[in-house]
Design a protein around this motif. Structure first.
Motif: not given
Ligand code: CUA
Length: 341
Positions: A270-277
């Motif tokens: 997860t990178i908030r605003g970029v991805s959600g793994g």
């Protein structure tokens, strides 16, 4: 040994001393991930355990000195002397037998009562004001979530001095054990149940932690750091973690962001605003961390490039695959991750 000539004996002694010195050199006291010790406690939990350890140690030392003194006296008093008669032989001495049974029962009580009290004390429910941190022990890294603050981080747990912290421990895969030697532990982290460890750190500083239960190939590499802040610094850290991730400045980092968003990285991180793994560590503020790969490596551009190009080489058995990034690709990804302050 008794047949060895003096020179051979000296050589053996020198070898033994050297071997012990080399072994002891492994027990470094200073360094960025040391000391891993329980005898410099920095929390209420740590002080309780250390007090108990000292109580037991002093009693043990006292008993050792008393028993050795009696033994040495008996050896001296009844030593073999020319012309001396054999001392009177006795069998059984009721008063002696009762006294050494009672004496050791008393010693056991002196050690046992405080031990049981501290076991119960360290199992008490947390106060409502305690800061809750949900800890997930995974193969092979630590996830730290602050449900009340809406923060997720990995391998570096930040807590304020003087505030009671309730760690809720859970393991999504296998059994691990949570241990910050100077603050408290060890406590098992078990799949399917939540164990707790409650402590109040008293001194700001950085304290190394370690998984203390064999959990697979990189068990020894399953480290972390507890960073104890002053109240003000902790609030600053919270505000920074709650902020959205920084936009990468510079062309290389910007390229890294695009590469990250297009690659398999997004499936696990997860990178908030970029991805959600969610399989791997949350990287939203990765650049603010000092270490990565479960606290085993410092966050530097060189280390990150090495990691991206061959993670298994730095943490054997790591679940992160080698995505075949090379040259500028891995440098761009490293620049992007470093920009995530
Ligand atoms: Cu986790 Cu050992």
């Amino acid at each position: 040994m008794s047949t060895a000539r003096p020179s051979a004996l000296a050589a053996r002694t020198a070898t033994l001393v050297l071997a012990v010195a080399i072994l002891a050199a492994g027990c470094g006291w200073s360094g960025w991930d040391r000391p891993m010790t329980t005898v410099l406690p920095k929390s209420d939990f740590g002080h309780r355990i250390n007090d108990l350890f000292l109580l037991i140690s002093w009693w043990t030392l006292g008993i050792f000195i008393a028993v050795e003194a009696v033994l040495l006296y008996a050896c001296w008093r009844f030593r073999e002397r020319p012309g001396a008669a054999t001392p009177k032989q006795v069998h059984g001495h009721t008063a002696l037998e009762i006294s050494w049974t009672v004496a050791f029962a008393v010693v056991l009580l002196i050690i046992g009562i405080p031990t049981i009290r501290i076991i119960f004390k360290t199992q008490e429910a947390p106060a409502a004001t305690a800061l809750r941190v949900d800890v997930a022990g995974r193969q092979w890294w630590w996830e730290f979530k602050y449900p009340e603050l809406n923060i997720t981080t990995a391998n570096e747990v930040h807590i304020p001095a003087g505030q009671t912290v309730a760690f809720h421990l859970n393991a999504p895969d296998v059994i691990h054990s949570f241990w910050i030697p100077q603050l408290g532990g060890k406590r098992d982290v078990i799949p399917g149940r939540v164990n707790r460890i409650i402590l109040t750190p008293d001194t700001p500083g950085e304290y190394p932690g370690q998984c203390a239960e064999y959990c697979g190939m990189s068990h020894a590499n399953m480290r972390f750091r507890a960073i104890v802040h002053t109240k003000e610094d902790f609030e600053k850290w919270v505000a920074a973690q709650q902020a959205p991730p920084a936009e990468p400045a510079g062309e290389l980092a910007q390229k890294g962001k695009e590469l990250f968003a297009q690659s398999a990285c997004v499936g696990c991180h997860t990178i908030r605003g970029v991805s959600g793994g969610v399989l791997g560590p949350d990287l939203t503020h990765f650049g603010s961390r000092k270490t990565f790969a479960a606290g085993t490596h410092r966050v530097t551009p060189e280390n990150l490039v090495k990691w991206i190009e061959n993670p298994d080489h730095m943490k054997p058995g790591v679940l992160m695959p080698n995505l075949g990034m090379k040259g500028e690709q891995s440098r761009a990804l490293a620049a992007y991750l470093l920009s995530l302050k």
